[in-house]
Scaffold this active site. Structure first.
Site, short mmCIF file in Angstrom:
data_model
loop_
_atom_site.label_atom_id
_atom_site.label_comp_id
_atom_site.label_asym_id
_atom_site.label_seq_id
_atom_site.Cartn_x
_atom_site.Cartn_y
_atom_site.Cartn_z
N CYS A 83 0.87 -1.18 0.00
CA CYS A 83 0.00 0.00 0.00
C CYS A 83 0.91 1.24 0.00
CB CYS A 83 -0.89 -0.03 1.23
SG CYS A 83 -1.92 1.44 1.36
N CYS A 208 -5.19 6.21 -4.03
CA CYS A 208 -4.49 4.92 -3.96
C CYS A 208 -3.06 5.16 -4.46
CB CYS A 208 -5.20 3.89 -4.83
SG CYS A 208 -4.35 2.31 -4.83
N1 LIG Z 1 -6.10 -2.48 -1.76
C1 LIG Z 1 -4.85 -2.71 -2.41
C2 LIG Z 1 -3.66 -2.42 -1.57
C3 LIG Z 1 -3.68 -1.04 -1.03
C4 LIG Z 1 -3.41 0.01 -2.08
C5 LIG Z 1 -3.34 1.33 -1.46
N2 LIG Z 1 -4.43 2.00 -0.94
C6 LIG Z 1 -2.22 2.22 -1.92
O1 LIG Z 1 -2.17 3.39 -1.51
O2 LIG Z 1 -1.37 1.75 -2.65
C7 LIG Z 1 -4.73 -4.14 -2.88
O3 LIG Z 1 -5.24 -5.08 -2.23
O4 LIG Z 1 -4.10 -4.36 -3.90
#
Ligand SMILES: N[C@@H](CCC[C@H](N)C(=O)O)C(=O)O
Length: 270
Positions: A83, A208
């Site tokens: 993340c 994200c």
């Molecule tokens: N939910 C994603 C991982 C988290 C991504 C995130 N919020 C970021 O900032 O990179 C997954 O399960 O791939």
């Protein structure tokens, strides 16, 4: 108190951070007092109505060779892949705890990461893994920046139903089993506007980090831009910047830069 009937409940101190609106519960677990038994407790803590509320939860753990280790759980309670915004928030948290000063090397699920943090502690530049492979799925780009991402260029993104369209792509037969994060991008000239449907949250989030990183790299490939590049990105929760080198084949020296702020802290009985 969370909905947990176990007799051995204990108070756990937590911190709530956000990075461009991607929000996280953080726990200093160097003492290993927070025991992860199953996904239920993380799911409850991340619940926006019955818990603290967040897109994910992170444990800051000690490590013999690095400043600390980051353990990341998605809001569904399951251990996640990398993340990016979480990585930036845990670096700000490590500075808040006095574990690091202006620079750090820490370990995450996708390997070691270097990061720089501002003197005020609320701006973090996080180095991401190098990226070699970008594939195509129709007109979309598919790549892994620590987490898997699908990048689709669209028009009128402001008015798009990101939840429905993201959910459909994430659950199509190609991606259903492993899941994928679905990013929609609109080129606005001097910056990119990005909205993301996140796997593990199973909803659109305000930002994200691995997602905007994937978008910046995919757009550089699509537009055949080479050299040392900087891409400004606006997301629902604020602004992020990606800096990277691209030689037309491989991406390296990739940095995800942006805000990371402590929102509040408290105790919860788990
Ligand atoms: N939910 C994603 C991982 C988290 C991504 C995130 N919020 C970021 O900032 O990179 C997954 O399960 O791939």
């Amino acid at each position: 108190m969370l909905n947990n009937t176990s007799a051995d409940q204990q108070h756990t101190h937590f911190y709530k951070y956000q990075g461009a609106g991607n929000d996280f519960v953080l726990i200093d677990n160097r003492s290993l007092s927070f025991q992860y038994k199953d996904n239920n407790i993380v799911l409850q803590l991340c619940d926006r109505r019955f818990g603290i509320g967040s897109d994910g939860l992170m444990l800051l753990q000690g490590h013999p060779e690095y400043d600390f280790e980051m353990l990341y759980f998605n809001a569904d309670g399951k251990l996640g892949s990398m993340c990016g915004n979480g990585g930036r928030c845990i670096v700000a948290f490590a500075k808040h705890l006095g574990i690091i000063d202006s620079e750090t090397n820490f370990l995450a699920v996708d390997g070691p990461h270097y990061a720089k943090v501002s003197a005020e502690g609320n701006w973090v530049d996080l180095q991401m893994i190098d990226v070699k492979d970008i594939e195509k799925d129709g007109s979309a780009y598919v790549l892994n920046t620590g987490s898997p991402h699908y990048v689709n260029q669209v028009a009128d993104l402001k008015d798009m139903d990101v939840f429905s369209m993201g959910k459909e792509i994430r659950n199509n037969p190609t991606y259903k089993a492993e899941g994928i994060n679905v990013n929609f991008v609109e080129d606005q000239g001097d910056h990119l506007f990005v909205r993301t449907f996140e796997r593990g949250v199973e909803d659109e989030t305000y930002a994200c980090g691995t997602g905007v990183t994937a978008v910046a790299l995919a757009m550089a490939k699509a537009n055949e831009q080479h050299g040392s590049l900087k891409t400004d990105i606006t997301v629902l929760g604020g602004k992020l910047r990606i800096e990277f080198d691209y030689d037309g084949k491989d991406f390296s020296n990739i940095f995800l830069c942006g805000p990371a702020e402590l929102v509040f802290e408290g105790d919860v009985k788990v």
